[in-house]
Design an enzyme around this catalytic site. Structure first.
Site, PDB file in Angstrom:
ATOM      1  N   ASP A 174     -17.352 -13.341   6.413  1.00  0.00           N
ATOM      2  CA  ASP A 174     -15.900 -13.158   6.440  1.00  0.00           C
ATOM      3  C   ASP A 174     -15.535 -12.608   7.819  1.00  0.00           C
ATOM      4  O   ASP A 174     -15.660 -11.406   8.071  1.00  0.00           O
ATOM      5  CB  ASP A 174     -15.503 -12.193   5.315  1.00  0.00           C
ATOM      6  CG  ASP A 174     -14.015 -11.829   5.363  1.00  0.00           C
ATOM      7  OD1 ASP A 174     -13.336 -12.234   6.316  1.00  0.00           O
ATOM      8  OD2 ASP A 174     -13.560 -11.116   4.450  1.00  0.00           O
ATOM      9  N   LYS A 200      -6.219 -13.919  10.329  1.00  0.00           N
ATOM     10  CA  LYS A 200      -5.548 -12.973  11.232  1.00  0.00           C
ATOM     11  C   LYS A 200      -5.220 -13.570  12.607  1.00  0.00           C
ATOM     12  O   LYS A 200      -4.192 -14.185  12.781  1.00  0.00           O
ATOM     13  CB  LYS A 200      -6.378 -11.707  11.388  1.00  0.00           C
ATOM     14  CG  LYS A 200      -6.400 -10.843  10.136  1.00  0.00           C
ATOM     15  CD  LYS A 200      -6.964  -9.468  10.425  1.00  0.00           C
ATOM     16  CE  LYS A 200      -7.200  -8.659   9.162  1.00  0.00           C
ATOM     17  NZ  LYS A 200      -6.002  -8.040   8.614  1.00  0.00           N
ATOM     18  N   TYR A 257       0.829  -1.217   0.000  1.00  0.00           N
ATOM     19  CA  TYR A 257       0.000   0.000   0.000  1.00  0.00           C
ATOM     20  C   TYR A 257       0.861   1.263   0.000  1.00  0.00           C
ATOM     21  O   TYR A 257       0.583   2.217   0.737  1.00  0.00           O
ATOM     22  CB  TYR A 257      -0.929   0.021   1.227  1.00  0.00           C
ATOM     23  CG  TYR A 257      -1.761  -1.216   1.396  1.00  0.00           C
ATOM     24  CD1 TYR A 257      -2.634  -1.634   0.401  1.00  0.00           C
ATOM     25  CD2 TYR A 257      -1.685  -1.972   2.559  1.00  0.00           C
ATOM     26  CE1 TYR A 257      -3.395  -2.781   0.554  1.00  0.00           C
ATOM     27  CE2 TYR A 257      -2.451  -3.115   2.719  1.00  0.00           C
ATOM     28  CZ  TYR A 257      -3.301  -3.512   1.707  1.00  0.00           C
ATOM     29  OH  TYR A 257      -4.051  -4.638   1.860  1.00  0.00           O
TER      30      TYR A 257
HETATM   31  N1  PMP Z   1     -11.116 -10.198   4.988  1.00  0.00           N
HETATM   32  C1  PMP Z   1     -11.121  -9.179   5.865  1.00  0.00           C
HETATM   33  C2  PMP Z   1     -12.419  -8.783   6.511  1.00  0.00           C
HETATM   34  C3  PMP Z   1      -9.947  -8.494   6.178  1.00  0.00           C
HETATM   35  O1  PMP Z   1      -9.974  -7.471   7.035  1.00  0.00           O
HETATM   36  C4  PMP Z   1      -8.747  -8.922   5.563  1.00  0.00           C
HETATM   37  C5  PMP Z   1      -7.407  -8.258   5.882  1.00  0.00           C
HETATM   38  N2  PMP Z   1      -7.421  -6.994   6.381  1.00  0.00           N
HETATM   39  C6  PMP Z   1      -8.782  -9.990   4.664  1.00  0.00           C
HETATM   40  C7  PMP Z   1      -9.976 -10.617   4.410  1.00  0.00           C
HETATM   41  C8  PMP Z   1      -7.540 -10.460   3.963  1.00  0.00           C
HETATM   42  O2  PMP Z   1      -6.684 -11.138   4.817  1.00  0.00           O
HETATM   43  P1  PMP Z   1      -5.141 -11.311   4.455  1.00  0.00           P
HETATM   44  O3  PMP Z   1      -4.508  -9.964   4.543  1.00  0.00           O
HETATM   45  O4  PMP Z   1      -4.628 -12.284   5.490  1.00  0.00           O
HETATM   46  O5  PMP Z   1      -5.073 -11.887   3.076  1.00  0.00           O
END
Ligand code: PMP
Length: 430
Positions: free
Chosen positions: A247, A276, A12
Site C-alpha cells: 500500500d 494521494k 475524525y
Molecule cells: N492507505 C494509506 C497508507 C493511507 O495513508 C491512506 C490515507 N491516509 C489510505 C490508504 C486511504 O486513502 P484515502 O483517504 O484516499 O481513502
C-alpha cells in the site's frame, strides 16, 4: 450554535466539541490563505501537512490547473463501462513505466481506501478463481493504517480510528514489523520473519495476502522499518503461495525519498496501490497495479472469473489528465533532488533535537516527526503554529510535517523551528 445548524459533518471529529475557526479562502504554492473566524483576520499560513500529504506541488499550480481546464473542455467525466479514453490509457501506460518492472496492469478507483479494497478483493478472487476458496484471510502489520472503508479498517490496526467496529472484524491476522528502524539488525529482522513464517506454516491454506505500508507506517505513528524485511518476506509469500501487497498510497511519489518505497528493495509486490499524490493532490483517485501473474488469474473465457468491480468515477478524465501532468512535472523538474535537499534540512533541524518532553525525533524522506512523551503536550500546538504563520496539525503524540516538495530552505527551517520552539517554550506557553 444549534445542533441542527451543524450542516457539515467533519472527519475524525467529535462534532459536539468542534470549534472550527479556520476557513480556507485560497491556496497558492505552499501557502493557504486562511480566514480566522475567531480573530476576524486573514492570514497566509505555510502548510506543513500538504492536505494529508497529497498536495506535493503545493496549491494552485498553473500547469496542473491548465491540464484540468484543457481536459474539462473535452470531457469532464465518462464511465469506463464499455468505453475508453486517451487520458486513462496514457496514465496506465505511464504508471506501468514509472513503477518497478513487472507491475503491468492498472485498475483505477476514486480513493486510496477503495484502491486497497480492490487489492484485497483481487487477492481473494485470485485464489477463488483457482478454487482455493479457503484462502481468504489477510495478514496485516500491527499499527497499520489502510483507510476507513470496511476491509481497509479490518486489515489496519488503528483502535483510535476504528475501535467502534472492532467487534465486526474477522479474517485478519496482525504481526509486528521488525524493530530497529530502517537499519534493523539481522536478528531483529529474523525475529519478525519467524513470526510471519510461524503464521504461514499453520495458516497459509487460509491466507490470501500479506499487506504492508512499505518502510513507513504513516498514520500508525511514522514507524520506519527495514527494506530487508520486505525482501525476505517476499520469499516467504512465494514459498507459502500468498500474494504480497504494498500500500503505497502514502509512500508513493517521492514521500520516502525515492519515487516509490518499493525502489528501496530489489523485489516487487504482486499488487501495488497508489493514491494521494497520484493526482498531485487535485482530485481523489487511486491506482491498483498488478503483475501479469495476478492479472492472468482473472484471464478466462468465463465472466465468472472476471473482476466484477467498477467505481463510477474510475479513470475520471480530469483525474487522469492532472495525474499525467503531475508526473511530468515531477520528472522534468527533478523532484527527487528537491526531496533529497528537504530531507537533509529536516535531518539537520530535527534529528539532534533533544528535550525532556520528547520521546524521539524521526526523519524519513519528506517526513519529519517529533514524538512527544505525552499527547497532552500538543494540545495548544495548532494555535501556536497559527500565531507563527504555519498550518501544522499533530495527531496523538506525533508533532509531524509532511509538506509539499516545493518548499525552499527557509520555509523548511521555519516549519522545524516552529515545532521545536513550541516544545522549548511549552512550559511558558502553557
Ligand atoms: N492507505 C494509506 C497508507 C493511507 O495513508 C491512506 C490515507 N491516509 C489510505 C490508504 C486511504 O486513502 P484515502 O483517504 O484516499 O481513502
Amino acid at each position: 450554535m444549534n445542533i441542527e445548524d451543524k450542516k457539515v459533518w467533519y472527519p475524525y471529529q467529535q462534532m459536539k466539541l468542534d470549534k472550527r475557526i479556520y476557513k480556507v479562502l485560497e491556496g497558492k504554492g505552499p501557502y493557504l490563505k486562511i480566514e480566522n473566524l475567531e480573530k476576524n483576520e486573514i492570514k497566509d499560513l505555510l502548510d506543513g501537512v500538504s492536505s494529508w500529504w497529497c498536495a506535493v506541488h503545493g496549491y494552485g499550480n498553473e500547469e496542473l490547473n491548465n491540464a484540468i481546464k484543457e481536459q474539462v473542455d473535452k470531457i469532464a467525466h465518462v464511465m469506463l463501462g464499455g468505453l475508453s479514453h486517451s487520458p486513462v490509457e496514457k496514465l496506465a501506460e505511464k504508471l506501468v513505466e514509472i513503477t518497478p518492472d513487472g507491475l503491468n496492469h492498472v485498475f483505477f478507483s476514486d480513493s486510496g481506501s477503495v484502491g486497497v479494497e480492490v487489492a484485497i478483493k483481487m487477492a481473494i478472487q485470485y485464489f477463488s478463481n483457482q478454487n482455493l476458496k479457503n484462502k481468504k484471510k489477510i495478514i496485516g502489520l500491527t499499527n497499520a493504517y489502510h483507510g476507513d472503508t470496511f476491509k481497509a479498517m479490518e486489515i489496519g490496526d488503528e483502535p483510535d480510528f476504528h475501535g467502534a467496529f472492532k467487534h465486526t472484524f474477522k479474517d485478519t491476522f496482525h504481526i509486528d514489523p521488525p524493530k530497529g528502524g530502517f537499519n534493523s539488525s539481522d536478528e531483529e529482522i529474523n525475529v519478525a520473519l519467524s513470526i510471519l513464517e510461524d503464521l504461514l506454516i499453520s495458516e497459509a491454506d487460509n491466507i490470501a495476502a500479506f499487506i504492508v505500508e512499505p518502510l513507513i507506517q504513516a498514520s500508525g505513528g511514522f514507524i520506519v522499518y527495514s527494506p530487508k524485511y520486505l525482501e525476505k518476506a517476499r520469499e516467504l509469500c512465494d514459498r507459502y503461495n500468498i500474494l504480497f501487497i504494498f500500500d503505497e498510497v502514502a509512500t508513493g511519489f517521492g514521500r520516502t525519498g525515492k519515487f516509490f518505497a518499493t525502489n528501496y528493495t530489489n523485489i516487487i509486490p504482486d499488487i501495488l496501490i497508489l493514491g494521494k499524490a497520484l493526482t498531485g493532490g487535485y482530485l481523489g483517485h487511486s491506482a491498483t497495479i498488478t503483475t501479469t501473474k495476478v492479472f492472468k488469474g482473472f484471464w478466462s473465457d468465463s465472466y465468472e472469473h472476471a473482476f466484477m468491480h467498477g467505481p463510477t468515477f474510475m479513470g475520471n478524465p480530469l483525474a487522469c489528465a492532472v495525474s499525467l501532468k503531475s508526473i511530468e512535472i515531477f520528472q522534468r523538474d527533478n523532484y527527487l533532488d528537491k526531496i533529497e535537499k528537504i530531507n537533509s534540512i529536516l535531518k539537520n533541524e530535527l534529528l539532534e533535537f533533544k528535550h525532556e518532553l520528547v520521546k524521539e525525533t524521526r526523519v524519513f524522506g519528506v517526513t519529519g516527526v517529533i514524538e512527544v512523551k505525552d499527547s497532552k503536550i500538543l494540545k495548544e500546538f495548532q494555535k501556536y503554529a497559527y500565531e507563527h504563520g504555519a498550518y501544522i496539525r499533530p495527531f496523538g503524540s506525533y508533532l509531524y510535517i509532511m509538506p509539499s516538495y516545493i518548499l525552499d530552505e527557509v520555509e523548511v527551517k521555519k516549519l522545524c523551528t516552529i515545532m521545536k520552539n513550541y516544545i522549548l517554550e511549552y512550559l511558558n506557553v502553557k
